[in-house]
Write an enzyme that holds these catalytic residues in place. Structure first.
Site, short mmCIF file in Angstrom:
data_model
loop_
_atom_site.label_atom_id
_atom_site.label_comp_id
_atom_site.label_asym_id
_atom_site.label_seq_id
_atom_site.Cartn_x
_atom_site.Cartn_y
_atom_site.Cartn_z
N GLU A 1 -7.87 -3.31 -5.16
CA GLU A 1 -7.33 -2.37 -6.14
C GLU A 1 -6.28 -3.09 -6.98
O GLU A 1 -5.31 -3.63 -6.44
CB GLU A 1 -6.67 -1.17 -5.44
CG GLU A 1 -7.67 -0.26 -4.74
CD GLU A 1 -7.01 0.84 -3.89
OE1 GLU A 1 -7.64 1.89 -3.73
OE2 GLU A 1 -5.88 0.64 -3.40
N ASN B 1 -6.51 4.83 -0.07
CA ASN B 1 -5.64 5.44 0.93
C ASN B 1 -5.36 6.91 0.65
O ASN B 1 -5.01 7.67 1.54
CB ASN B 1 -4.33 4.67 1.06
CG ASN B 1 -4.50 3.44 1.95
OD1 ASN B 1 -5.48 3.33 2.68
ND2 ASN B 1 -3.56 2.52 1.87
N HIS C 1 -3.99 -4.92 -4.37
CA HIS C 1 -4.09 -4.36 -3.03
C HIS C 1 -5.40 -4.75 -2.36
O HIS C 1 -6.47 -4.26 -2.71
CB HIS C 1 -3.95 -2.83 -3.10
CG HIS C 1 -3.92 -2.17 -1.76
ND1 HIS C 1 -4.51 -0.96 -1.51
CD2 HIS C 1 -3.40 -2.58 -0.58
CE1 HIS C 1 -4.35 -0.64 -0.23
NE2 HIS C 1 -3.68 -1.61 0.34
N SER D 1 0.84 -1.19 0.00
CA SER D 1 0.00 0.00 0.00
C SER D 1 0.88 1.24 0.00
O SER D 1 0.38 2.35 -0.13
CB SER D 1 -0.93 0.00 1.22
OG SER D 1 -0.18 -0.06 2.41
#
Lengths: 285, 241
Positions: A152, A190, A140, A119
Site C-alpha cells: 500500500e 487493515n 506499507h 500500519s
C-alpha cells in the site's frame, strides 16, 4: 532519478524482509539498526533465508552472492544520505518514528524519498516533523514481506504526485503490486479486514456458533483460505487485537471497529496463538 | 444406500432461488414450479430477503396449501428464523438457513432452528441439504447467521472506504486479494452475490440490534434504490455487459 539505493531503517521482521526483497531485485541496501549486534543478526537471518532458496534450487549460487554483496549494514543514520529512497520500519512508537524522520530530513538530500512502513500511524503526522512533506509517503508492506505481493502506497496530505509515481515504479520493480490509498486509519487492508475478525468474535461471544464452526463455515461456505480464529492464531492474537484497537481509536471510537472483550481475554491469558503453543486451538510446539 | 428423492417447491425472490432450482433438477429431485397448486411437497424452500413484508405474505399464502408435515426452509438473511416462524400457523415446521449466491460454489449450508422449530424438522432439513450434496453446520438463530453476516460487514466497510475516497474499487479489491488472500475482492464479490441480498443482511442486523455497527453504507442503500444489484442487473460496484 531512478531509485537504485534503498535505506532500510530498522532490521526487525519487516525491515529485514524489506531489505531481502530489495537486494533480490537488484537494489543496493543500507540496513540500519541501533547497534551492530542487532543489525548483524538481521543480516545473518537474511543470508540464511536466501541460502535456503539456493538449497531448494530456487536461486542460483551466483545470484545469492550478488544479493548479499548488495547489503551494507550500518548504525549511523547519516549514511542514509547516500540513498534514493529510505524505508523506515522501526517499532510502532510515534516518538521514535518522529525522531528518525527529523534526522532523515536533515541528512538526506531533497531528492531522497522518505517512507514509513507504519500500519498504525498517520503518514501526515510522521511527515509533520519534516520540512519537506512532499517527499514523505507511506510504504506499507505485508508480512512475510518476501511472499506477500501487496504494497500500500499511502498519500499523506502533502505527498507529491511525483513521489507517488516513483514509489509505484519502485514497488513494481520488486515484482509486487502497488495500490495507492489515502492517509486514513488502517489504510485499505487493515481497515476492511476488521469485520472478518471482529464480527466472528461477536458471533462467538453471542454463542451463536463456536469458533471451530465459524472457521469451518468461512472456509466451506465462503472459500476463505483460513477461518478468522485460526488466522488470529497464526498472526498472533495480541498483534491482531492491537491492530483493532489502533483502527478503533484512530476512528475516534467508531462502533464498527469496537474490539471484543473475548479477544482481550485471550491476550490477557497469554494464549496468543501458535507462537504461545495455544490460542483458540492447542498447538504442539 | 438408496438415496431419498424429495418433492420440492422453491418460492421467493433473491438470487438463490434460480440456482437452487437448477441444482435440484440436476440431482434428480421432483420439482414443482411456483404456481403448482397441489400440496404433496416434502420441502418448501423460500428465499425472499429484501422485502420482508413480501416474504411474510408469500409464506402465509404458501402455508395455506400445505399439509402440516411439510417442512419449510426459509432464508434468514434479513430476518431471524424465529420471527419468520411466528408468521406461520405451524411454526414448528420452519427451519432457517443461510447461503449466499452462487449456490454451486458453497460446499456448506448453515441451518438454524427457530425457537419454535421441532427437532425432527431440523433433521429433515439436514438430510435434505446433505442429499443435494451440501455439508451442513447447525448454528443458533440470528440474522444472516455466520458467513453472510461476516461477509456483508466486510462489504459494507469496503463500501464506506470507497465512498470516502480511500482508494478505487479496483484497488480495494486488489488489496484484499493480494494483501490478505481473500478469494475475491469484496466489491466484486458483492456484485456476484447481489447487492440486494447483502443489503438485506445489513438492514436486518441494523433493525434487529439497533447498533450503529450494522448501519448500511449510504452508497449500498442508494444502489438498492437504483436497482444496481450487481452482475445480474448489469450494474453494481462495477459495470457489466
Amino acid at each position: 532519478m531512478t531509485i537504485q539505493t534503498v535505506g532500510v531503517v530498522g532490521s526487525g521482521t519487516m525491515g529485514s524482509g524489506i531489505a531481502q526483497t530489495c537486494v533480490q531485485h537488484g537494489f543496493r541496501v543500507f540496513l540500519y539498526d541501533l547497534n551492530d549486534a542487532i543489525v548483524q543478526k538481521a543480516f545473518t537471518q537474511i543470508k540464511k533465508r536466501l541460502n535456503r532458496l539456493v538449497e531448494k534450487g530456487k536461486m542460483e549460487e551466483q545470484t545469492f552472492q550478488d544479493s548479499i554483496s548488495r547489503i551494507e549494514t550500518c548504525t549511523d543514520l547519516s549514511l542514509m544520505k547516500a540513498c534514493d529512497l529510505v524505508i523506515e520500519a522501526v517499532p510502532e512508537k510515534i516518538n521514535i518514528k518522529k525522531e528518525i524522520f527529523q534526522a532523515l530530513d536533515e541528512h538526506c538530500p531533497e531528492q531522497t524519498i522518505l517512507t514509513t512502513n507504519t500500519s498504525s500511524f498517520s503518514v501526515t503526522e510522521i511527515a509533520s516533523v519534516t520540512k519537506t512533506g512532499e517527499r514523505v509517503a507511506g510504504l506499507h508492506f505485508f508480512n512475510p514481506v518476501p511472499l506477500m505481493p501487496l504494497v500500500e502506497i499511502v498519500r499523506g496530505v502533502k505527498t507529491s504526485e511525483d513521489t507517488l509515481k516513483k514509489l509505484a515504479q519502485f514497488v513494481s520493480s520488486l515484482h509486487k503490486d502497488p495500490v495507492v490509498c489515502e492517509d486514513t486509519p488502517g489504510f485499505i487492508v487493515n481497515r476492511i479486514a476488521r469485520p472478518f475478525y471482529n464480527e466472528a468474535l461477536k458471533i462467538a461471544g453471542e454463542r451463536l456458533a463456536k469458533p471451530e464452526q465459524i472457521d469451518r463455515i468461512m472456509k466451506k461456505a465462503g472459500r476463505f483460505k483460513m477461518g478468522p480464529f485460526e488466522l488470529q492464531d497464526l498472526i498472533g492474537i495480541d498483534v491482531n487485537f492491537s491492530t483493532t484497537e489502533t483502527v478503533y481509536n484512530s476512528f475516534f471510537g467508531e462502533e464498527r471497529f469496537r474490539p471484543h472483550y473475548l479477544q482481550q481475554r485471550m491476550v490477557q491469558s497469554g494464549k496468543l496463538g501458535r507462537k504461545a503453543g495455544e490460542g483458540y486451538y492447542p498447538y504442539e510446539n | 444406500m438408496k438415496t431419498k428423492s424429495f418433492t420440492v417447491k422453491v418460492a421467493g425472490e433473491g438470487s438463490l432461488a434460480d440456482s437452487i432450482i437448477a441444482q435440484l433438477r440436476e440431482t434428480g429431485h421432483q420439482l414443482e414450479d411456483q404456481s403448482a397448486v397441489h400440496s404433496n411437497f416434502d420441502i418448501v424452500i423460500e428465499t425472499t430477503n429484501l422485502d420482508i413484508d413480501q416474504k411474510k405474505k408469500l409464506l402465509v399464502e404458501i402455508e395455506k396449501t400445505l399439509p402440516k408435515e411439510t417442512v419449510i426452509l426459509s432464508t434468514c438473511l434479513g430476518v431471524t428464523a424465529t420471527e419468520t416462524a411466528s408468521w406461520l400457523q405451524h411454526p414448528e415446521r420452519l427451519v432457517g438457513f443461510a447461503a449466499f449466491f452462487p449456490w454451486e460454489d458453497c460446499e456448506l449450508v448453515e441451518l438454524a432452528p427457530a425457537l419454535q422449530t421441532e427437532k425432527e424438522n431440523v433433521e429433515k432439513a439436514k438430510q435434505f441439504f446433505e442429499e443435494v450434496g451440501k455439508e451442513v453446520e447447525v448454528v443458533e438463530d440470528g440474522v444472516g447467521l455466520v458467513f453472510p453476516r461476516i461477509l456483508s460487514l466486510i462489504i459494507n466497510e469496503a463500501a464506506f472506504a470507497l465512498t470516502e475516497g480511500v482508494a478505487s474499487a479496483e484497488d480495494i479489491d486488489k488489496a484484499m486479494m493480494k494483501g490478505t488472500n481473500y478469494p475475491m475482492g469484496p466489491l466484486r464479490w458483492a456484485d456476484h452475490i447481489g447487492i440486494d441480498d447483502v443489503y438485506a443482511v445489513l438492514a436486518g442486523m441494523f433493525k434487529e440490534t439497533g447498533e450503529d455497527r450494522y448501519r448500511p453504507a449510504p452508497f449500498i442503500k442508494k444502489m438498492v434504490y437504483a436497482k444496481w444489484f450487481g452482475k445480474k442487473t448489469g450494474r453494481g460496484f462495477y459495470q457489466y455487459d
